[in-house]
Design a protein around this motif. Sequence first.
Motif: not given
Length: 419
Positions: A245-258
Amino acid sequence: MRMLRKAAALIPLLGALLCPLSGVDAACAAQGEAGDVSVEQTLEPVVVTARGYAGAVSATPGGVGIVDRQEILETMPTGVGDALDRVPGVGVSTDSPWGADVVIRGLARDSVVVLIDGCRLNVTTDINGRLGLVNPDDVERVEVLKGPISTLYGTGSTGGVVNIVTRQGHYTDEPGVSGEVAAAWDSNPQGPDAYGNLMYNGRDFWLYASGGWRERADSYSGGGDVIPNSGFSDLQGKVAAAYAWNDRHETMLQYQFTEADEVGLPGTGTAALPDNADVTLAQNDRTFVQLRQRYANPDATLSESELAVSYQLLTRDPRIDNFTGGPVRMVDPYAEHETVALNWRNVLNLGAHRVTVGVDAWNWYMTSERTRYLRNGNVLRDSPTPDTEMFSGGLFLEDDWTLSPAWSLNLGGRLDRVL
């Protein structure tokens, strides 16, 4: 012996093909410079798991081991256990060529916490295989804590912690698309191995996707004899994205499957299973979703703050057949292990003190059933293990107190409630 392994290591095929199209990837420009001389600088390994923030191994108290991506590529294991076996004080307990578990200084199973991207793998069975639930091609590094050297982890971590960190994208000044493909054929156990990934890296957004497939026949012993019921097949994938979002805030989303099928477990030999039967994981699946919100400001008192919320479902469907006697022909137990986890970690810079404080909570719920097929044709269904739920929530605090440039003191404490 591996043939066509990674087509001469991991081939950055997609990145090479896209160089003429994008014209903006700095790596593409480097590929076109003939005769360039690069100077490699060996940096000290950095570990994050021990203290909740990045720090040099030499500055981390206690026994710490790291297996980086290069070591994983060199060993090219069926799972990450083959690479972990090289860490001093760490051994591997092998249930099958597909899956294994970790032994740290003689302690294993319920005494060692195994994490994938910070979320623990909760199971309760004599048959394990936690290290088979992630494709080694998709692993960035593995961090091992030997013994209870950190208060960030609660129940079950007296033997240590193993954190498997998977690969992801990164931010770049100039946007670019790159990727890798890999193909291999293993001779023992025999079968194909295919892997590929594709990533977009930009100034404030990255996207990473990968997938792998493996198929193995039964293995051969050192004497050349076939080890019955030792083959497996699995399919694994991952999609992850992050936005700054800026140099201080980050959002991360992930999906994994096996999705692992027909995983043979030769010579299981546990007290709960008959020695004369074949044990096979007809199904061993994992679904994982995680959302992370991160704040970073190195110049502030609160230098880091990260909130991670995770959901994980493990499905285990073993099959026990080929009984040599008695009324039972086959037993088919089934269990689902569902974990919801929350971890909120904050790092405070207070002069000579660097304090990590936060909340760690998870809830594990297991449902199970069993079907027994008798020789007379009858089918019996029951649930010998009742539905089980366990909650663990705790507050943790650690202080790295710098006494002098050469000396530091680590103090920590944790308060847990387990239900």
